[in-house]
Scaffold this motif. Structure first.
Motif, short mmCIF file in Angstrom:
data_model
loop_
_atom_site.label_atom_id
_atom_site.label_comp_id
_atom_site.label_asym_id
_atom_site.label_seq_id
_atom_site.Cartn_x
_atom_site.Cartn_y
_atom_site.Cartn_z
N ARG A 33 30.64 137.39 -10.47
CA ARG A 33 31.69 137.16 -9.46
C ARG A 33 32.30 138.48 -9.00
O ARG A 33 32.58 138.66 -7.81
N LEU A 34 32.50 139.40 -9.93
CA LEU A 34 33.02 140.72 -9.55
C LEU A 34 32.06 141.43 -8.61
O LEU A 34 32.48 142.06 -7.63
N ALA A 35 30.76 141.33 -8.90
CA ALA A 35 29.76 142.02 -8.09
C ALA A 35 29.75 141.48 -6.66
O ALA A 35 29.73 142.26 -5.69
N PHE A 36 29.79 140.17 -6.49
CA PHE A 36 29.79 139.61 -5.15
C PHE A 36 31.14 139.84 -4.45
O PHE A 36 31.20 139.95 -3.22
N THR A 37 32.20 139.92 -5.23
CA THR A 37 33.50 140.27 -4.63
C THR A 37 33.44 141.67 -4.05
O THR A 37 33.95 141.92 -2.94
N ALA A 38 32.82 142.60 -4.75
CA ALA A 38 32.67 143.96 -4.24
C ALA A 38 31.84 143.96 -2.96
O ALA A 38 32.17 144.66 -1.99
N LEU A 39 30.75 143.20 -2.93
CA LEU A 39 29.91 143.13 -1.74
C LEU A 39 30.68 142.62 -0.54
O LEU A 39 30.64 143.21 0.55
N LEU A 40 31.43 141.51 -0.72
CA LEU A 40 32.13 140.88 0.39
C LEU A 40 33.41 141.62 0.77
O LEU A 40 33.99 141.36 1.82
N ALA A 41 33.86 142.53 -0.10
CA ALA A 41 34.99 143.40 0.25
C ALA A 41 34.51 144.72 0.84
O ALA A 41 35.30 145.62 1.05
N GLU A 42 33.21 144.80 1.10
CA GLU A 42 32.56 146.00 1.64
C GLU A 42 32.83 147.21 0.75
O GLU A 42 33.16 148.30 1.22
N GLY A 43 32.67 146.98 -0.54
CA GLY A 43 32.83 148.05 -1.52
C GLY A 43 31.54 148.27 -2.28
O GLY A 43 30.51 147.64 -2.02
N HIS A 44 31.59 149.17 -3.24
CA HIS A 44 30.43 149.54 -4.03
C HIS A 44 30.75 149.32 -5.51
O HIS A 44 31.92 149.33 -5.92
N LEU A 45 29.70 149.16 -6.31
CA LEU A 45 29.86 148.76 -7.70
C LEU A 45 29.18 149.77 -8.62
O LEU A 45 28.03 150.16 -8.38
N LEU A 46 29.90 150.18 -9.66
CA LEU A 46 29.34 151.05 -10.70
C LEU A 46 29.24 150.26 -11.99
O LEU A 46 30.24 149.76 -12.51
N LEU A 47 28.02 150.14 -12.51
CA LEU A 47 27.77 149.44 -13.76
C LEU A 47 27.49 150.46 -14.85
O LEU A 47 26.50 151.20 -14.77
N GLU A 48 28.35 150.52 -15.84
CA GLU A 48 28.17 151.45 -16.96
C GLU A 48 28.04 150.64 -18.23
O GLU A 48 28.97 149.94 -18.63
N ASP A 49 26.88 150.74 -18.86
CA ASP A 49 26.66 149.95 -20.07
C ASP A 49 25.46 150.51 -20.82
O ASP A 49 24.74 151.38 -20.33
N TYR A 50 25.25 149.96 -22.02
CA TYR A 50 24.16 150.40 -22.87
C TYR A 50 22.81 149.95 -22.31
O TYR A 50 22.74 149.02 -21.51
N PRO A 51 21.74 150.57 -22.75
CA PRO A 51 20.40 150.17 -22.27
C PRO A 51 20.09 148.72 -22.66
O PRO A 51 20.46 148.24 -23.73
#
Length: 323
Positions: A34-52
């Motif tokens: 939901r956060l990812a699609f919220t970023a898309l529809l807010a015309e923003g970009h997403l940074l995913l930081e996590d383990y392999p």
């Protein structure tokens, strides 16, 4: 102008379909999707930081496959050049003229895989396009179109051969979040799927780029009461006034939080923003833009903890007053 009941219902239903489709590839991570699609529809970009192995690339690929548009993947490496991202102007001898060859950044969804492995010079090639949706090469500006979203991934545990993203680059991302490991039931479901780990293979595209733009424009019409705007402004001001913070959130952060809250509200079937929308998004939108005092950071303080503390200290406007 606000959303009609029919528009609110269509938006919420389509938003739920998008999330459900991606959850076929990323199991048990509804909130992050939901956060990812919220970023898309807010015309923003997403940074995913996590383990392999936690599904960062799978999430990005599944979102790209869900959208019936163009997608590109850039594997960031130390020898990657800025022109490998944005494109290059070459001379066509047959036509006797210079032509611009577009780079992979010209797509609706761009996956910047392991972005911190590229040099700062190459990372900075994304600054203009992430902020202004355009690329300037040899003095000529080339728009990338709408919708446009960069989904970048990075691994927090490997430091050798990586380049930490500077604050100016982090500020270009509307949100920063992580997936984390799935719970036991989700892990069993993933292991039972013979197609698991194939980065969203088999997903259907359920929405066109044109419909995404329509959803973006509808979200902009969601009502945001002046009291809520004051609440967002106060949250940003408190990050700058906090004694254990060297650099707080700018006005850009506040604008991003308001845009994201409008999408979050519309995705919940409402044509107005409530304080809970802001609270749900404050950490992923604000935390990565802050610089904690080094001594406090050494003691274990995180920017997420600071944002949570500020949310607890700043009174939210009452819903009765918003009505």
């Amino acid at each position: 102008m606000t959303l009609t009941p029919e528009q609110s219902q269509w938006f919420a239903g389509t938003f739920a379909q998008l999330v459900a489709n991606v959850e076929r590839a990323v199991v048990g991570k509804t909130h992050v999707v939901r956060l990812a699609f919220t970023a898309l529809l807010a015309e923003g970009h997403l940074l995913l930081e996590d383990y392999p192995g936690t599904g960062k690339t799978s999430l990005a690929r599944a979102m790209a496959l869900t959208l019936r548009g163009t997608q590109q993947r850039i594997q960031f490496t130390p020898d990657l050049l800025p022109s490998d991202v944005t494109g290059v102007t070459i001379y066509d001898q047959a036509a006797q003229r210079f032509e611009f060859r577009r780079g992979p950044v010209f797509a609706n969804i761009v996956l910047a895989d392991e972005i911190n492995r590229a040099s700062p010079k190459t990372q900075s090639a994304l600054l203009e396009v992430m902020e202004e949706n355009q690329v300037t090469v040899d003095g000529v500006t080339h728009p990338v179109g709408r919708p446009f979203m960069v989904i970048a991934t990075q691994n927090p545990i490997e430091q050798a051969g990586t380049y930490r993203l500077p604050e100016a680059q982090l500020d270009r991302f509307l949100m920063k979040t992580s997936l984390g490991y799935p719970d036991h039931a989700s892990t069993v479901a993933i292991l039972a799927n013979p197609k698991a780990g194939r980065h969203g293979s088999g997903l259907d595209a359920i929405i066109s780029a044109e419909h995404v733009v329509s959803m973006i424009e509808l979200a902009e019409q969601v009502h945001t009461d002046p009291a809520l705007l004051g609440y967002v402004a106060r949250l940003c001001e408190e990050t700058r006034n906090a004694p254990d913070v060297q650099l707080g959130c700018s006005v850009r952060a506040g604008l991003g939080l308001v845009r994201a809250a409008r999408v979050w509200a519309a995705g919940s079937g409402r044509d107005y923003v409530v304080p809970d929308d802001v609270k749900a998004l404050a950490v992923p939108v604000l935390a990565h833009r802050m610089v904690i005092d080094p001594e406090e950071e050494f003691r274990g303080l995180t920017s997420e903890q600071v944002v949570q503390r500020i949310l607890g200290s700043v009174p939210a406007p009452q819903e009765r007053a918003l009505a």
